[in-house]
Design an enzyme around this catalytic site. Structure first.
Site, PDB file in Angstrom:
ATOM      1  N   LYS A 130      -8.363  -4.526  12.655  1.00  0.00           N
ATOM      2  CA  LYS A 130      -6.604  -3.475  13.441  1.00  0.00           C
ATOM      3  C   LYS A 130      -5.931  -4.433  14.786  1.00  0.00           C
ATOM      4  O   LYS A 130      -5.576  -4.608  15.114  1.00  0.00           O
ATOM      5  CB  LYS A 130      -6.731  -2.195  13.502  1.00  0.00           C
ATOM      6  CG  LYS A 130      -7.195  -1.582  11.912  1.00  0.00           C
ATOM      7  CD  LYS A 130      -5.830  -2.223  11.218  1.00  0.00           C
ATOM      8  CE  LYS A 130      -5.938  -1.014  10.098  1.00  0.00           C
ATOM      9  NZ  LYS A 130      -4.598  -1.227   9.562  1.00  0.00           N
ATOM     10  N   TYR A 160     -13.322  -2.079  10.906  1.00  0.00           N
ATOM     11  CA  TYR A 160     -11.886  -1.687  10.450  1.00  0.00           C
ATOM     12  C   TYR A 160     -11.562  -1.719  11.979  1.00  0.00           C
ATOM     13  O   TYR A 160     -10.193  -2.566  12.299  1.00  0.00           O
ATOM     14  CB  TYR A 160     -11.969  -0.368  10.615  1.00  0.00           C
ATOM     15  CG  TYR A 160     -10.547   0.778   9.847  1.00  0.00           C
ATOM     16  CD1 TYR A 160      -9.881   0.272   9.843  1.00  0.00           C
ATOM     17  CD2 TYR A 160     -10.215   0.770  11.564  1.00  0.00           C
ATOM     18  CE1 TYR A 160      -8.782   0.683   8.965  1.00  0.00           C
ATOM     19  CE2 TYR A 160      -8.739   1.842  11.037  1.00  0.00           C
ATOM     20  CZ  TYR A 160      -8.268   1.476  10.039  1.00  0.00           C
ATOM     21  OH  TYR A 160      -6.960   2.220   9.986  1.00  0.00           O
ATOM     22  N   ILE A 192      -4.073  10.294  11.779  1.00  0.00           N
ATOM     23  CA  ILE A 192      -2.926  10.678  10.658  1.00  0.00           C
ATOM     24  C   ILE A 192      -3.306  11.943   9.214  1.00  0.00           C
ATOM     25  O   ILE A 192      -3.894  11.029   8.560  1.00  0.00           O
ATOM     26  CB  ILE A 192      -2.162   9.651   9.920  1.00  0.00           C
ATOM     27  CG1 ILE A 192      -1.486   8.963  11.493  1.00  0.00           C
ATOM     28  CG2 ILE A 192      -0.575  10.697   9.083  1.00  0.00           C
ATOM     29  CD1 ILE A 192      -0.982   9.671  12.193  1.00  0.00           C
ATOM     30  N   GLY A 251       1.170  -1.655  -0.027  1.00  0.00           N
ATOM     31  CA  GLY A 251       0.223   0.244   0.015  1.00  0.00           C
ATOM     32  C   GLY A 251       0.996   1.687  -0.017  1.00  0.00           C
ATOM     33  O   GLY A 251       1.173   2.508   0.160  1.00  0.00           O
TER      34      GLY A 251
HETATM   35  P1  NAI Z   1      -4.230   5.614   2.265  1.00  0.00           P
HETATM   36  O1  NAI Z   1      -5.586   5.523   1.468  1.00  0.00           O
HETATM   37  O2  NAI Z   1      -3.815   6.961   1.527  1.00  0.00           O
HETATM   38  O3  NAI Z   1      -3.084   4.434   1.492  1.00  0.00           O
HETATM   39  C1  NAI Z   1      -3.279   3.501   1.711  1.00  0.00           C
HETATM   40  C2  NAI Z   1      -2.730   2.305   0.189  1.00  0.00           C
HETATM   41  O4  NAI Z   1      -3.745   1.021   0.484  1.00  0.00           O
HETATM   42  C3  NAI Z   1      -3.322   3.085  -0.941  1.00  0.00           C
HETATM   43  O5  NAI Z   1      -2.592   3.317  -2.030  1.00  0.00           O
HETATM   44  C4  NAI Z   1      -4.314   1.574  -1.727  1.00  0.00           C
HETATM   45  O6  NAI Z   1      -4.389   1.350  -2.927  1.00  0.00           O
HETATM   46  C5  NAI Z   1      -3.886   0.938  -0.944  1.00  0.00           C
HETATM   47  N1  NAI Z   1      -4.493  -0.191  -0.845  1.00  0.00           N
HETATM   48  C6  NAI Z   1      -5.587  -0.719  -0.081  1.00  0.00           C
HETATM   49  N2  NAI Z   1      -5.811  -2.156  -0.477  1.00  0.00           N
HETATM   50  C7  NAI Z   1      -5.025  -2.611  -1.569  1.00  0.00           C
HETATM   51  C8  NAI Z   1      -4.954  -4.101  -1.548  1.00  0.00           C
HETATM   52  N3  NAI Z   1      -5.783  -5.258  -1.452  1.00  0.00           N
HETATM   53  N4  NAI Z   1      -4.140  -4.344  -1.798  1.00  0.00           N
HETATM   54  C9  NAI Z   1      -2.527  -3.485  -1.814  1.00  0.00           C
HETATM   55  N5  NAI Z   1      -2.568  -1.854  -1.906  1.00  0.00           N
HETATM   56  C10 NAI Z   1      -3.883  -1.803  -1.327  1.00  0.00           C
HETATM   57  O7  NAI Z   1      -4.386   5.494   3.647  1.00  0.00           O
HETATM   58  P2  NAI Z   1      -3.174   5.997   5.018  1.00  0.00           P
HETATM   59  O8  NAI Z   1      -4.266   6.644   5.900  1.00  0.00           O
HETATM   60  O9  NAI Z   1      -2.087   5.927   4.048  1.00  0.00           O
HETATM   61  O10 NAI Z   1      -2.855   4.554   6.110  1.00  0.00           O
HETATM   62  C11 NAI Z   1      -2.398   3.643   5.548  1.00  0.00           C
HETATM   63  C12 NAI Z   1      -2.542   2.402   7.131  1.00  0.00           C
HETATM   64  O11 NAI Z   1      -2.237   3.078   7.896  1.00  0.00           O
HETATM   65  C13 NAI Z   1      -3.354   1.315   6.135  1.00  0.00           C
HETATM   66  O12 NAI Z   1      -3.626   0.437   7.186  1.00  0.00           O
HETATM   67  C14 NAI Z   1      -4.123   2.494   7.765  1.00  0.00           C
HETATM   68  O13 NAI Z   1      -5.966   1.148   7.738  1.00  0.00           O
HETATM   69  C15 NAI Z   1      -3.385   2.731   8.725  1.00  0.00           C
HETATM   70  N6  NAI Z   1      -4.060   4.001   9.263  1.00  0.00           N
HETATM   71  C16 NAI Z   1      -4.387   4.978   9.070  1.00  0.00           C
HETATM   72  C17 NAI Z   1      -4.418   6.167   9.933  1.00  0.00           C
HETATM   73  C18 NAI Z   1      -4.992   7.998   9.207  1.00  0.00           C
HETATM   74  O14 NAI Z   1      -5.206   8.321  10.437  1.00  0.00           O
HETATM   75  N7  NAI Z   1      -4.345   7.745   8.131  1.00  0.00           N
HETATM   76  C19 NAI Z   1      -4.656   5.932  11.300  1.00  0.00           C
HETATM   77  C20 NAI Z   1      -4.407   4.656  11.639  1.00  0.00           C
HETATM   78  C21 NAI Z   1      -3.992   3.222  11.006  1.00  0.00           C
END
Ligand code: NAI
Length: 255
Positions: free
Chosen positions: A167, A163, A196, A21
């Site tokens: 997690k 979710y 974030i 991701g």
């Molecule tokens: P984002 O949505 O900006 O990025 C996630 C990426 O994962 C995207 O590029 C997407 O295309 C990719 N993705 C989705 N499904 C996929 C799959 N089946 N196979 C491969 N890639 C896939 O999200 P963000 O905010 O960068 O989050 C990253 C991680 O951090 C996630 O696991 C999220 O749950 C976690 N997180 C984020 C928080 C936040 O506040 N943004 C808070 C806590 C955890």
């Protein structure tokens, strides 16, 4: 100080790191941070076009990275990618399970499809990648796995049952993997971010953001770099006696 290291002191020199991701958001920042510390970085995302775009941007910055369009819910796709990584580098040192999605709704309105989608990407995707790389790491007798969880997996949240469950599952999976592989030189830890600033949280209304800020002792949302810094610490030898832990990066919100 480890975050100021340069040149010969690069913390991830000669390490091969796969970040799922990583076409955008937190994953992209982790990939960039690792590349700056000397790692050979592999970008992997279901969004192939964005992954290739990110690869181009990294190359323009002087980092020669690999990029794959892969859906982490599909074990065969993960295996195929891993074989190509091994063809090129012969090893894999670091896996960051970062790919994640949210499909929020209150329980009574939460569809089976949205439950399955979130559990599949967040939890099964983490299992798939862990299973695939661990085969190689066990042979190497070394490796480092970092799973991106969330404080929601610790404290829960209305409208995020799927979710939160995914997690919380990641936190439990982290401890089991840590116990299973510790004697083989493989560490496994989790990072649990709070709120974030990424595209995932960009949809929050100003109202909701205001309420959130009131619950965060440090008074601001976190940045992807706040999470990437902790991932670097866990990926480096600075944390060599730490395994099975979940490090919370939330401005004090969930304490
Ligand atoms: P984002 O949505 O900006 O990025 C996630 C990426 O994962 C995207 O590029 C997407 O295309 C990719 N993705 C989705 N499904 C996929 C799959 N089946 N196979 C491969 N890639 C896939 O999200 P963000 O905010 O960068 O989050 C990253 C991680 O951090 C996630 O696991 C999220 O749950 C976690 N997180 C984020 C928080 C936040 O506040 N943004 C808070 C806590 C955890």
């Amino acid at each position: 100080m480890f975050w100021l290291s340069k040149g010969e002191n690069l913390q991830l020199k000669d390490k091969v790191a796969l970040i799922t991701g990583s076409a955008r958001g937190i994953g992209r920042e982790i990939a960039l941070t690792f590349a700056k510390e000397g790692a050979s970085v592999v970008i992997c995302d279901i969004n192939t076009e964005l992954a290739n775009q990110t690869q181009k941007e990294f190359k323009a910055m002087g980092f020669d990275v690999l990029s794959f369009g892969v859906d982490v819910t599909k074990f065969e796709q993960v295996e195929e990618m891993l074989n190509k990584i091994l063809d090129k580098f012969k090893r894999i040192d670091i896996l960051v399970n970062n790919a994640g999605i949210a499909r929020d709704n209150l329980i009574l309105r939460l569809s089976e499809a949205d439950w399955d989608a979130v559990l599949n990407v967040n939890l099964k995707g983490t299992f798939n990648c862990t299973k695939a790389v661990s085969r190689v790491m066990l042979k190497q007798k070394s490796g480092n796995i970092i799973n991106i969880a969330s404080i929601i997996g610790m404290i829960g949240n209305p409208g995020q049952a799927n979710y939160a469950a995914s997690k919380a599952g990641i936190i439990a999976l982290t401890k089991s993997v840590a116990r299973e592989f510790a004697s083989r030189g493989i560490r496994c830890n989790a990072v649990a971010p709070g709120y974030i600033q990424t595209e995932m949280t960009a949809k929050l209304s100003p109202d909701v953001t205001e309420k959130l800020l009131n619950q965060i002792p440090l008074g601001k949302l976190g940045s992807p770099a706040d999470v990437a810094g902790v991932c670097l610490f866990l990926a480096s030898s600075e944390s060599s006696y730490i395994t099975g832990q979940t490090i919370v990066v939330d401005g004090g919100m969930a304490m």
